[in-house]
Design a protein around this motif. Structure first.
Motif, short mmCIF file in Angstrom:
data_model
loop_
_atom_site.label_atom_id
_atom_site.label_comp_id
_atom_site.label_asym_id
_atom_site.label_seq_id
_atom_site.Cartn_x
_atom_site.Cartn_y
_atom_site.Cartn_z
N ASN A 383 -39.89 14.87 3.16
CA ASN A 383 -39.88 15.83 2.06
C ASN A 383 -41.26 16.45 1.85
O ASN A 383 -41.39 17.66 1.58
N ASP A 384 -42.31 15.63 1.96
CA ASP A 384 -43.66 16.12 1.73
C ASP A 384 -44.18 16.97 2.89
O ASP A 384 -44.86 17.97 2.68
N THR A 385 -43.87 16.57 4.11
CA THR A 385 -44.42 17.27 5.27
C THR A 385 -43.64 18.53 5.63
O THR A 385 -44.22 19.51 6.11
N MET A 386 -42.34 18.52 5.41
CA MET A 386 -41.51 19.65 5.85
C MET A 386 -40.92 20.45 4.70
O MET A 386 -40.29 21.48 4.94
N GLY A 387 -41.11 20.00 3.49
CA GLY A 387 -40.65 20.77 2.34
C GLY A 387 -39.33 20.27 1.80
O GLY A 387 -38.50 19.73 2.54
N PRO A 388 -39.08 20.49 0.50
CA PRO A 388 -37.85 19.99 -0.12
C PRO A 388 -36.59 20.67 0.40
O PRO A 388 -35.53 20.07 0.40
N ALA A 389 -36.68 21.94 0.84
CA ALA A 389 -35.49 22.62 1.35
C ALA A 389 -34.96 21.93 2.60
O ALA A 389 -33.76 21.67 2.74
N LEU A 390 -35.87 21.61 3.53
CA LEU A 390 -35.44 20.91 4.73
C LEU A 390 -35.00 19.49 4.40
O LEU A 390 -34.06 18.96 5.01
N GLY A 391 -35.66 18.87 3.40
CA GLY A 391 -35.23 17.54 2.97
C GLY A 391 -33.80 17.56 2.44
O GLY A 391 -33.02 16.65 2.72
N ASP A 392 -33.44 18.61 1.68
CA ASP A 392 -32.07 18.73 1.18
C ASP A 392 -31.08 18.90 2.33
O ASP A 392 -29.97 18.36 2.29
N GLN A 393 -31.47 19.67 3.35
CA GLN A 393 -30.59 19.83 4.51
C GLN A 393 -30.36 18.49 5.20
O GLN A 393 -29.23 18.18 5.64
#
Length: 768
Positions: A383-393
């Protein structure tokens, strides 16, 4: 390990077999009716019990699905009981197959019992308004149909019965007919309720059963011998086929994704109009009777009453239609709010509320239940390195994989964040552990998220509900087991055992005592000397925290440090260690001048590095103790460095300040070399596990790693420190490899402050 069967296939398979059996029985009876032998009536009746057993099997299976709401499960289970009762009626009809005396009471009684049991199943469904007025409407509609049906069978059907028909047959047939009409009324009420829990097409299929009952009642009294035999033989397989088809239809809807589920029907069920048809029928009957038996003035009065009744019924129909149109939107909104309240908006899975509700229902019904609690390992780093949008995916794809690898009677859910759960309807240890292994294997496959291929290993806790357990207790047990899996190395599952709860209690008690120990200053520091293994002189020390409990005695760091990390006490504990170590170094500088060590090593936990004010805290301690940034070496582990963006920013800020950073336990992680590119490291500390076998000529692996770390440090112009030196042979071998610094019990154990200070005032000689 065998690959898990996809749930859609399982759902279809479980419901298709009984449907095919019922359909085969129906087709067989239809063929028999075409080529029947009047002397072999038994062969026509034999298929009814078989078809009804298949229907009962199908209904019972869907009635035990844990993922369904309680009211839906109860409905299908009660229908399965009704099918068993009708099976008894079919069996009796089979035994009396060669008796053409009409409908026997032995057949009619279980048939009526099954019909009323079916009717009570529909009465358990939402029928609209559950107030006294709402129930009064249902009773009035039922009474209207019962009176009209009774009058119809009494005046028209019974009067048309053949002269030889006995009274018992006529009474039984009339009762069955009226009961069938009442079933249609109740079914119509359930089907007409917007947003009802039962799939609309399944309800229409179930309407076949009362229709068959009405037709059977009429034909048994007023039909020909051929028509009576045809419906008597084919009626049971047809009812069984309607039951099995309805259950299979409900399964098909459940196998679809939530977005593909059909919306509740707004149309008014035709069966709900049965009371109005009954009024019209009675009007026609009254008109028919009045033609021959009344005077002209009486007939005029009757006809006028009939017209008024028809007009009033029409007006009621129009008013009901308008009311339904106005309420349809409200019902849809209520259904949507209920769905949203029980569904996770990101993944479409059940949410915590839904999961706990179903678990509570299962435990209250004394049914087996097992909870698999799943937590994605190191999701914060993604989540921190790639962003919350990608984390949600990634979370969405994890949810879909859980859905695909869960059986029909398993309920997957997202409880919140990166925490998921699956509810199983098993209580056997082997079955629960096999399910846990299946889930972890499914999640071990890489995920395609945007342009990235990501691994999302998970830690899983297994908790099997025991007698008297509540939902909260089972969830808490699964949580304890999940954290045990994380502590055991992650990417694994652990089954809860009662001793784990006691361990948690002990940890909580120890955490409370540790909190008091920090306040009461029961903690103290020892200092592990770090030597220059070439000259033998003291180079520095590593501060190590110790705890002398007033009643427990000495408490090992291996016991209280994990408790501090889990409880969050590691932050105040780490702050105390940092300040105490810096103050001690300042005292040594004051007491020993140039003979004192230049820097002190302090271990820092990842929880401290996550604190937004940690850099300011270090700067304040250095300023208050009069030390320079280069007098402090902070030791961090590889897992801390890989924790996320906040930790990396903190480490870079400390390095820019001038504080030196040491990578502790180097070589034990999975990404040591890649960390050196992103991490501002000054010191590499070779883990003790590589030093232990360094003098064994057969252990080439440890020898190669130790040599490689020394060469890497020299190439990158870093300091290399060997930890855990316990023999002179190890010392000499490490020195030959190029190591300049080392620490271990061979040279010195952790010392008190005054003992460590004594080493600074006298030359040390550790080299032979």
């Amino acid at each position: 390990m065998t690959q898990p069967v996809r749930p859609a296939a399982r759902r279809a398979g479980n419901g298709l077999v009984p449907l095919l059996i019922a359909a085969a029985c129906f087709v067989t009876v239809a063929v028999w009716l075409v080529v029947r032998d009047p002397q072999a009536v038994f062969l026509g009746y034999v298929w009814g019990p078989i078809a009804m057993l298949a229907a009962a099997w199908s209904l019972q299976r869907i009635g035990s699905m844990v993922m369904l709401p309680r009211v839906v499960r109860a409905f299908w289970r009660q229908l399965s009981h009704a099918a068993i009762i009708l099976f008894l009626s079919c069996g009796t009809a089979l035994a009396l197959a060669n008796n053409n005396a009409g409908m026997s009471l032995y057949v009619a009684v279980p048939m009526l019992t099954g019909m009323f049991w079916t009717m009570s199943a529909f009465l358990r469904l939402p029928l609209g308004d559950r107030t006294a007025i709402g129930w009064a409407r249902v009773l009035l509609d039922g009474a209207t149909v019962a009176v009209a049906g009774g009058m119809l069978f009494w005046y028209v059907v019974l009067s048309s019965a053949p002269p030889g028909t006995d009274l018992a047959t006529r009474a039984a047939a009339g009762t069955v007919g009226v009961a069938g009409l009442l079933c249609l009324v109740v079914l119509g009420k359930a089907a007409g309720h917007a947003g009802g829990p039962i799939e609309p097409v399944a309800l229409r299929l179930l309407a076949v059963a009362p229709m068959v009952a009405v037709a059977l009642a009429v034909l048994l009294i007023a039909g020909s011998d051929s028509a009576r035999l045809m419906l008597s033989v084919i009626g049971s397989p047809l009812v069984a086929l309607s039951f099995a088809s309805a259950a299979y239809r409900q399964r098909l809807v459940l196998s679809r994704p939530a977005a593909e589920a059909p919306a509740p029907s707004r149309r008014r069920s035709r069966a709900e109009l049965v009371p109005l048809f009954a009024v019209a029928l009675m009007a026609v009957l009254v008109s028919y009777v009045s033609v021959d038996e009344m005077t002209s003035r009486q007939r005029t009065l009757i006809f006028g009453s009939v017209v008024i009744a028809v007009l009033v019924a029409t007006r009621v129909l129009i008013g009901l239609r308008d009311n339904r149109r106005m309420l349809a939107g409200l019902h849809e909104q209520q259904a949507e709010l209920k769905r949203l309240a029980m569904t996770d908006s990101l993944t479409g899975l059940a949410n915590r509320t839904r999961f706990v509700t179903v678990l509570t229902e299962r435990l209250a019904a004394h049914k087996p239940a097992t909870v698999l609690l799943i937590d994605i390992d190191d999701f914060k780093m993604v989540n921190d390195t790639m962003g919350p949008a990608l984390g949600d995916q990634l979370l969405y794809q994890v949810a879909q994989r859980l859905r695909e690898n869960s059986a029909t009677r398993e309920l997957p859910a997202r409880l919140g964040g990166d925490e998921f759960a699956v509810l199983l309807d098993v209580e056997e240890v082997t079955s629960a552990e096999e399910a846990a292994a299946r889930i972890l294997q499914a999640l071990a496959e890489p995920f395609r998220v945007g342009e990235h291929h990501l691994l999302a290993h998970a830690s899983l806790g297994v908790a099997i509900a025991g007698p008297g357990d509540t939902a909260d207790e089972v969830m808490r047990n699964a949580d304890i087991a999940m954290y045990a899996a994380k502590e055991g190395g992650k990417a694994a599952w652990t089954r809860f055992e009662p001793r784990m709860r006691q361990d948690v209690v002990n940890h909580a008690r120890l955490g409370s005592e540790l909190h008091n120990a920090i306040i009461r200053r029961e903690l103290f520091l020892l200092y592990q000397p770090v030597f220059d293994i070439v000259t033998g002189r003291l180079h520095g020390v590593e501060a190590l925290v110790r705890w002398q409990h007033p009643t427990r005695g000495f408490v090992s760091p291996g016991d209280f440090i994990p408790v501090a990390e889990r409880s969050g006490l590691i932050v105040p504990l780490g702050s105390w260690v940092l300040r105490e170590a810096c103050e001690q170094l300042a005292r040594w500088h004051s007491d020993h001048g140039d003979g004192a060590i230049k820097a002190i090593n302090v271990n820092v936990a990842v929880r401290q590095l996550r604190e937004s004010g940690f850099v300011d805290e270090v700067a304040a301690v250095l300023s208050e103790t009069g030390l320079l940034p280069q007098n402090l070496v902070l030791e961090v582990t590889e897992s801390s460095v890989a924790d996320g963006r906040q930790v990396r920013e903190t480490l870079h800020a400390l390095h820019e300040m001038g504080v030196r950073l040491a990578l502790d336990d180097f070589g034990t992680g999975h990404s040591s070399l890649s960390l050196l590119r992103a991490f501002p490291v000054d010191v590499l500390k070779l883990d003790k596990s590589f030093v232990d076998g360094i003098t064994d000529g057969e252990d080439r692996g440890r020898l190669a790693v130790a040599a490689a770390v020394a060469q890497l440090a020299e190439y990158l112009q870093l300091s290399a420190v060997a930890e855990g030196i316990e023999s002179e042979a190890q010392l000499e071998r490490l020195r030959d490899m190029g190591y300049r610094l080392g620490q271990g019990f061979f040279m010195a154990k952790p010392l008190a402050a005054d003992e460590a200070g004594a080493l600074m005032s006298t030359p040390a000689s550790i080299v032979a």
